[in-house]
Design an enzyme around this catalytic site. Structure first.
Site, PDB file in Angstrom:
ATOM      1  N   ARG A  26      35.817  -4.622  -7.078  1.00  0.00           N
ATOM      2  CA  ARG A  26      36.569  -5.853  -7.425  1.00  0.00           C
ATOM      3  C   ARG A  26      37.045  -5.826  -8.874  1.00  0.00           C
ATOM      4  NH1 ARG A  26      34.664 -10.204  -3.597  1.00  0.00           N
ATOM      5  NH2 ARG A  26      35.121  -9.185  -1.602  1.00  0.00           N
ATOM      6  N   ASP A  51      17.567   8.987 -12.010  1.00  0.00           N
ATOM      7  CA  ASP A  51      17.710  10.018 -13.047  1.00  0.00           C
ATOM      8  C   ASP A  51      18.400  11.280 -12.533  1.00  0.00           C
ATOM      9  OD1 ASP A  51      15.529  10.598 -11.504  1.00  0.00           O
ATOM     10  OD2 ASP A  51      14.247  11.252 -13.159  1.00  0.00           O
ATOM     11  N   ASP A  79      12.056   2.835  -8.882  1.00  0.00           N
ATOM     12  CA  ASP A  79      10.943   3.365  -9.693  1.00  0.00           C
ATOM     13  C   ASP A  79      10.908   2.818 -11.124  1.00  0.00           C
ATOM     14  OD1 ASP A  79      10.530   4.888  -7.441  1.00  0.00           O
ATOM     15  OD2 ASP A  79      11.368   6.725  -8.289  1.00  0.00           O
ATOM     16  N   ARG A 109      -4.032  -9.974   1.111  1.00  0.00           N
ATOM     17  CA  ARG A 109      -5.118 -10.772   0.526  1.00  0.00           C
ATOM     18  C   ARG A 109      -5.697 -11.746   1.559  1.00  0.00           C
ATOM     19  NH1 ARG A 109      -5.880 -11.820  -4.667  1.00  0.00           N
ATOM     20  NH2 ARG A 109      -3.772 -11.205  -5.214  1.00  0.00           N
ATOM     21  N   MET A 151       5.190   2.854  -4.240  1.00  0.00           N
ATOM     22  CA  MET A 151       6.051   3.991  -4.590  1.00  0.00           C
ATOM     23  C   MET A 151       6.215   4.079  -6.115  1.00  0.00           C
ATOM     24  SD  MET A 151       9.166   4.384  -1.930  1.00  0.00           S
ATOM     25  CE  MET A 151       9.009   5.456  -0.521  1.00  0.00           C
ATOM     26  N   ARG A 197     -19.527 -11.247  -8.525  1.00  0.00           N
ATOM     27  CA  ARG A 197     -19.090 -12.560  -9.023  1.00  0.00           C
ATOM     28  C   ARG A 197     -18.655 -13.487  -7.898  1.00  0.00           C
ATOM     29  NH1 ARG A 197     -14.639 -11.705 -12.086  1.00  0.00           N
ATOM     30  NH2 ARG A 197     -14.704  -9.466 -11.812  1.00  0.00           N
ATOM     31  N   LYS A 203     -16.355 -12.930  -5.490  1.00  0.00           N
ATOM     32  CA  LYS A 203     -14.983 -12.867  -4.988  1.00  0.00           C
ATOM     33  C   LYS A 203     -15.007 -12.521  -3.504  1.00  0.00           C
ATOM     34  CE  LYS A 203     -12.111 -11.908  -9.012  1.00  0.00           C
ATOM     35  NZ  LYS A 203     -10.940 -11.186  -9.499  1.00  0.00           N
TER      36      LYS A 203
HETATM   37  O1  F6P Z   1      12.961   7.338  -6.215  1.00  0.00           O
HETATM   38  C1  F6P Z   1      12.736   6.384  -5.240  1.00  0.00           C
HETATM   39  C2  F6P Z   1      11.637   6.818  -4.301  1.00  0.00           C
HETATM   40  O2  F6P Z   1      11.478   5.810  -3.332  1.00  0.00           O
HETATM   41  C3  F6P Z   1      10.308   7.163  -4.962  1.00  0.00           C
HETATM   42  O3  F6P Z   1       9.557   6.022  -5.285  1.00  0.00           O
HETATM   43  C4  F6P Z   1       9.674   8.024  -3.914  1.00  0.00           C
HETATM   44  O4  F6P Z   1       8.740   8.915  -4.492  1.00  0.00           O
HETATM   45  C5  F6P Z   1      10.855   8.778  -3.344  1.00  0.00           C
HETATM   46  O5  F6P Z   1      12.004   8.017  -3.638  1.00  0.00           O
HETATM   47  C6  F6P Z   1      10.803   9.019  -1.865  1.00  0.00           C
HETATM   48  O6  F6P Z   1      11.881   9.815  -1.534  1.00  0.00           O
HETATM   49  P1  F6P Z   1      12.436   9.993  -0.062  1.00  0.00           P
HETATM   50  O7  F6P Z   1      13.059   8.707   0.367  1.00  0.00           O
HETATM   51  O8  F6P Z   1      13.434  11.095  -0.203  1.00  0.00           O
HETATM   52  O9  F6P Z   1      11.256  10.334   0.799  1.00  0.00           O
END
Ligand code: F6P
Length: 323
Positions: A27, A105, A129, A156, A171, A213, A215
């Site tokens: 857009r 990255d 991540d 929980r 993850m 305690r 919990k």
């Molecule tokens: O980078 C995102 C992520 O979900 C990570 O947290 C995880 O280690 C990875 O990708 C899993 O990769 P895939 O979806 O290729 O199994």
């Protein structure tokens, strides 16, 4: 500016909010007089020439959808110089003058390679991540955190009913951000992350203490990249007799899906517009990101070679709040 056509690609693992960002790129590109092409199936699709022209209506009704309508893939072959050259040839053949690359990255490394070869590209960080250097937060992190805490809230309920300890794996690859933040905001007794090693005895002591305690339950959040994994931890906790019986829940890819949160939609919009505006101004070789309240830009070379630090001050806070 000389660029008339830009392309947008989503790459790496999908993240909620990618669609909102694609919409913002399309857009804002159209508003600035550009033609916008979507690249299907990440860098693999780019090399294969899998493009689709996107008009304003084509990105209607996607702002609230998780995943990526452009689809994505992991494509390690893009590290090869001959594959990058092939990508340049395809972009030239399609008349594409600049690219917005949305991803984590690995995507930023791919974007940096194109920039080094002289092709204008601006990156947008999107990865649950939150390990992408150059931004306080990436698109998708907030939604993933909300998914995690919703799951832990549910666990929980059953944990408290049975007086159990739940070990919940999140993850994050080699980054502890999701585990640390979700652990704090869901009241975990203990959090295990790759950046801070903790022994099973220390975890057992914290869980035992919770039991002593009075919990009714204990929650231990373990990042998938932590040295002591969730299943190994369960075996050790059971052997060390904490008082609670234990169970393991691996949240897995459920963390990647779902409707993007308000925050993720907002940064997706801001980043998408900022990326297009940078390209229109002749910018390239940067990733847009958030620093405080401002959208900033960091060189892709810097981003590609580094990982965002996890602030261990949060770890100290988590231990204090777990008492
Ligand atoms: O980078 C995102 C992520 O979900 C990570 O947290 C995880 O280690 C990875 O990708 C899993 O990769 P895939 O979806 O290729 O199994």
């Amino acid at each position: 500016m000389s660029v008339k056509t830009i392309a947008v690609v989503t790459a790496g693992g999908d993240a909620p909010g990618m669609n909102a960002c694609v919409r913002a790129v399309v857009r804002s590109g159209l508003a600035l007089g550009l033609r916008v092409l979507g690249v299907r199936n990440a860098f693999e699709g780019l090399v294969g020439g899998d493009f689709q022209e996107l008009g304003a209506r084509d990105v209607g009704g996607i702002i609230q959808r998780g995943g990526t309508v452009l689809q994505t893939a992991r494509f390690p072959a893009f590290e090869k110089p001959q594959v990058q050259q092939a990508a340049l040839a395809v972009l030239a053949a399609r008349g594409v003058g600049a690219l917005v690359a949305i991803g984590g990255d690995g995507t930023m490394r791919g974007a940096a390679a194109l920039d080094r070869l002289g092709f204008p590209v601006v990156g947008v960080p999107a990865s649950i991540d939150n390990d992408v250097y150059g931004t306080d937060i990436a698109i998708g992190v907030d939604t993933a955190l909300n998914t995690i805490i919703e799951a832990i809230d549910k666990l929980r309920d059953t944990a408290a009913s049975h007086r159990r300890a739940f070990i919940v794996e999140t993850m994050g690859r080699n980054c502890g951000h999701l585990a640390l933040m979700s652990g704090i905001i869901s009241g975990a007794e203990m959090i295990l992350i790759p950046e801070q090693e903790v022994g099973a005895e220390e975890v057992a002591a914290a869980v035992q203490d919770a039991y002593a305690r009075g919990k009714t339950h204990a929650i231990v959040v373990v990042a998938e990249g932590a040295k002591l994994g969730a299943n190994a931890l369960k075996t050790k906790l059971d052997a060390l007799r904490t008082g609670f019986a234990s169970r393991v829940t691996i949240l897995g890819h459920v963390q990647r899906g779902g409707r993007p949160s308000a925050w993720d939609r907002l940064i997706a919009a801001r980043f998408g517009v900022a990326a297009v505006e940078r390209l229109v101004d002749g910018g390239s070789g940067v990733m847009v990101g958030l620093q405080g309240r401002s959208v900033i830009a960091t060189g892709l070379v810097t981003v590609g070679g580094r990982k965002r630090d996890t602030d261990l001050e949060y770890y100290r806070m988590a231990r204090m709040l777990a008492k």
